[in-house]
Motif scaffolding. Structure first.
Motif, PDB file in Angstrom:
ATOM      1  N   THR A  40     -27.236 -70.126  35.624  1.00 11.29           N
ATOM      2  CA  THR A  40     -27.676 -70.763  34.387  1.00 11.29           C
ATOM      3  C   THR A  40     -26.869 -70.176  33.242  1.00 11.29           C
ATOM      4  N   ILE A  41     -26.244 -71.053  32.462  1.00 15.07           N
ATOM      5  CA  ILE A  41     -25.377 -70.623  31.360  1.00 15.07           C
ATOM      6  C   ILE A  41     -25.971 -71.127  30.052  1.00 15.07           C
ATOM      7  N   PRO A  42     -26.451 -70.217  29.178  1.00 14.75           N
ATOM      8  CA  PRO A  42     -26.982 -70.655  27.890  1.00 14.75           C
ATOM      9  C   PRO A  42     -25.857 -71.040  26.933  1.00 14.75           C
ATOM     10  N   VAL A  43     -25.933 -72.249  26.396  1.00 17.03           N
ATOM     11  CA  VAL A  43     -24.923 -72.743  25.465  1.00 17.03           C
ATOM     12  C   VAL A  43     -25.621 -73.091  24.159  1.00 17.03           C
ATOM     13  N   GLY A  44     -25.108 -72.575  23.020  1.00 15.57           N
ATOM     14  CA  GLY A  44     -25.704 -72.833  21.717  1.00 15.57           C
ATOM     15  C   GLY A  44     -25.261 -74.160  21.139  1.00 15.57           C
ATOM     16  N   ALA A  45     -25.817 -74.492  19.970  1.00 14.24           N
ATOM     17  CA  ALA A  45     -25.530 -75.766  19.308  1.00 14.24           C
ATOM     18  C   ALA A  45     -24.060 -75.882  18.906  1.00 14.24           C
ATOM     19  N   THR A  46     -23.393 -74.760  18.703  1.00 19.74           N
ATOM     20  CA  THR A  46     -21.985 -74.795  18.323  1.00 19.74           C
ATOM     21  C   THR A  46     -21.063 -74.658  19.528  1.00 19.74           C
ATOM     22  N   ASN A  47     -21.632 -74.898  20.746  1.00 20.64           N
ATOM     23  CA  ASN A  47     -20.869 -74.836  21.988  1.00 20.64           C
ATOM     24  C   ASN A  47     -20.343 -73.430  22.268  1.00 20.64           C
ATOM     25  N   VAL A  48     -21.092 -72.404  21.844  1.00 26.91           N
ATOM     26  CA  VAL A  48     -20.735 -71.024  22.109  1.00 26.91           C
ATOM     27  C   VAL A  48     -21.659 -70.503  23.182  1.00 26.91           C
ATOM     28  N   VAL A  49     -21.073 -69.897  24.178  1.00 23.78           N
ATOM     29  CA  VAL A  49     -21.878 -69.340  25.251  1.00 23.78           C
ATOM     30  C   VAL A  49     -22.565 -68.084  24.744  1.00 23.78           C
ATOM     31  N   ALA A  50     -23.868 -68.009  24.958  1.00 25.21           N
ATOM     32  CA  ALA A  50     -24.641 -66.875  24.461  1.00 25.21           C
ATOM     33  C   ALA A  50     -24.338 -65.597  25.227  1.00 25.21           C
ATOM     34  N   SER A  51     -24.039 -65.694  26.496  1.00 24.69           N
ATOM     35  CA  SER A  51     -23.730 -64.541  27.328  1.00 24.69           C
ATOM     36  C   SER A  51     -22.387 -64.807  28.000  1.00 24.69           C
ATOM     37  N   THR A  52     -21.449 -63.870  27.872  1.00 24.21           N
ATOM     38  CA  THR A  52     -20.095 -64.154  28.344  1.00 24.21           C
ATOM     39  C   THR A  52     -19.814 -63.732  29.775  1.00 24.21           C
ATOM     40  N   ASN A  53     -20.661 -62.925  30.380  1.00 21.10           N
ATOM     41  CA  ASN A  53     -20.415 -62.540  31.773  1.00 21.10           C
ATOM     42  C   ASN A  53     -21.744 -62.279  32.445  1.00 21.10           C
ATOM     43  N   ARG A  54     -21.982 -63.017  33.466  1.00 17.71           N
ATOM     44  CA  ARG A  54     -23.235 -62.881  34.198  1.00 17.71           C
ATOM     45  C   ARG A  54     -22.957 -63.177  35.657  1.00 17.71           C
ATOM     46  N   SER A  55     -23.474 -62.367  36.532  1.00 22.45           N
ATOM     47  CA  SER A  55     -23.309 -62.633  37.949  1.00 22.45           C
ATOM     48  C   SER A  55     -24.644 -62.445  38.644  1.00 22.45           C
ATOM     49  N   SER A  56     -24.824 -63.173  39.723  1.00 21.70           N
ATOM     50  CA  SER A  56     -26.027 -63.006  40.518  1.00 21.70           C
ATOM     51  C   SER A  56     -25.731 -62.022  41.631  1.00 21.70           C
ATOM     52  N   GLY A  57     -26.749 -61.372  42.099  1.00 22.56           N
ATOM     53  CA  GLY A  57     -26.569 -60.419  43.183  1.00 22.56           C
ATOM     54  C   GLY A  57     -27.871 -59.698  43.452  1.00 22.56           C
ATOM     55  N   TYR A  58     -27.792 -58.661  44.256  1.00 19.36           N
ATOM     56  CA  TYR A  58     -28.963 -57.898  44.611  1.00 19.36           C
ATOM     57  C   TYR A  58     -29.197 -56.771  43.606  1.00 19.36           C
ATOM     58  N   THR A  59     -30.451 -56.462  43.351  1.00 20.75           N
ATOM     59  CA  THR A  59     -30.799 -55.347  42.474  1.00 20.75           C
ATOM     60  C   THR A  59     -30.618 -54.048  43.248  1.00 20.75           C
ATOM     61  N   PRO A  60     -30.522 -52.915  42.553  1.00 24.79           N
ATOM     62  CA  PRO A  60     -30.410 -51.638  43.266  1.00 24.79           C
ATOM     63  C   PRO A  60     -31.599 -51.378  44.200  1.00 24.79           C
ATOM     64  N   LEU A  61     -32.793 -51.787  43.805  1.00 22.28           N
ATOM     65  CA  LEU A  61     -33.955 -51.616  44.669  1.00 22.28           C
ATOM     66  C   LEU A  61     -33.808 -52.423  45.961  1.00 22.28           C
ATOM     67  N   GLN A  62     -33.343 -53.679  45.846  1.00 20.37           N
ATOM     68  CA  GLN A  62     -33.140 -54.500  47.029  1.00 20.37           C
ATOM     69  C   GLN A  62     -32.090 -53.889  47.946  1.00 20.37           C
ATOM     70  N   LYS A  63     -31.010 -53.384  47.367  1.00 17.10           N
ATOM     71  CA  LYS A  63     -29.962 -52.749  48.179  1.00 17.10           C
ATOM     72  C   LYS A  63     -30.496 -51.511  48.888  1.00 17.10           C
ATOM     73  N   GLY A  64     -31.327 -50.733  48.186  1.00 17.18           N
ATOM     74  CA  GLY A  64     -31.911 -49.535  48.796  1.00 17.18           C
ATOM     75  C   GLY A  64     -32.828 -49.871  49.961  1.00 17.18           C
ATOM     76  N   VAL A  65     -33.665 -50.900  49.788  1.00 18.49           N
ATOM     77  CA  VAL A  65     -34.565 -51.314  50.863  1.00 18.49           C
ATOM     78  C   VAL A  65     -33.770 -51.825  52.059  1.00 18.49           C
ATOM     79  N   MET A  66     -32.711 -52.609  51.803  1.00 18.99           N
ATOM     80  CA  MET A  66     -31.895 -53.114  52.907  1.00 18.99           C
ATOM     81  C   MET A  66     -31.199 -51.970  53.647  1.00 18.99           C
ATOM     82  N   THR A  67     -30.668 -50.997  52.910  1.00 21.75           N
ATOM     83  CA  THR A  67     -29.991 -49.866  53.537  1.00 21.75           C
ATOM     84  C   THR A  67     -30.974 -49.059  54.375  1.00 21.75           C
TER      85      THR A  67
END
Length: 143
Positions: free
Chosen positions: A98-125
């Motif tokens: 999901t990419i937030p775009v403002g009224a002036t066509n400016v992206v509110a957040s310039t870098n975002r990635s999905s992935g596992y949280t540190p807690l999820q990685k710890g439980v999997m390990t």
């Protein structure tokens, strides 16, 4: 005894990368929005199907494919501010960002990635280590 089997497995799982494919999608702002889609292994999602949804719209706003480097670029409609959703799929693997775009066509957040949280990685390990220990003890038991 085959003492080396659990050692090899433990070393393989300590690399931090799984063998199965998940997906990681990142974006950056240029004159348009550029999507970078990779598998969890870092390999690009070549020729993956891309579907872009405008805010509050159920029908796709744009459809396309990533290039050989897993990139896809589009310019969102400036008259439709809000959260744009981009879905990338290839051979049953994929993700939605999901990419937030403002009224002036400016992206509110310039870098975002999905992935596992540190807690999820710890439980999997911990689960993998527990499984390896149990498997090793099962095969090393005395008859």
């Amino acid at each position: 005894m085959r003492w080396w089997i659990p050692v090899v497995c433990l070393v393989a799982f300590q690399t931090g990368r799984a063998i199965a494919h998940g997906a990681v999608i990142q974006y950056k702002t240029t004159q348009a929005l550029e999507i970078q889609a990779n598998y969890d292994t870092g390999a690009p999602m070549k020729q993956a199907s891309v579907t872009v949804y405008a805010p509050n719209k159920e029908d796709p706003w744009l459809k396309g494919q990533t290039d050989d480097k897993g990139r896809f670029t589009f310019a969102p409609d400036a008259s439709l501010p809000g959260n744009w959703e981009v879905k990338v799929r290839s051979a049953g693997h994929g993700d939605i960002v999901t990419i937030p775009v403002g009224a002036t066509n400016v992206v509110a957040s310039t870098n975002r990635s999905s992935g596992y949280t540190p807690l999820q990685k710890g439980v999997m390990t911990a689960s993998v280590v527990w499984g390896l220990i149990g498997t090793a003890l099962f095969f090393w038991r005395r008859k």
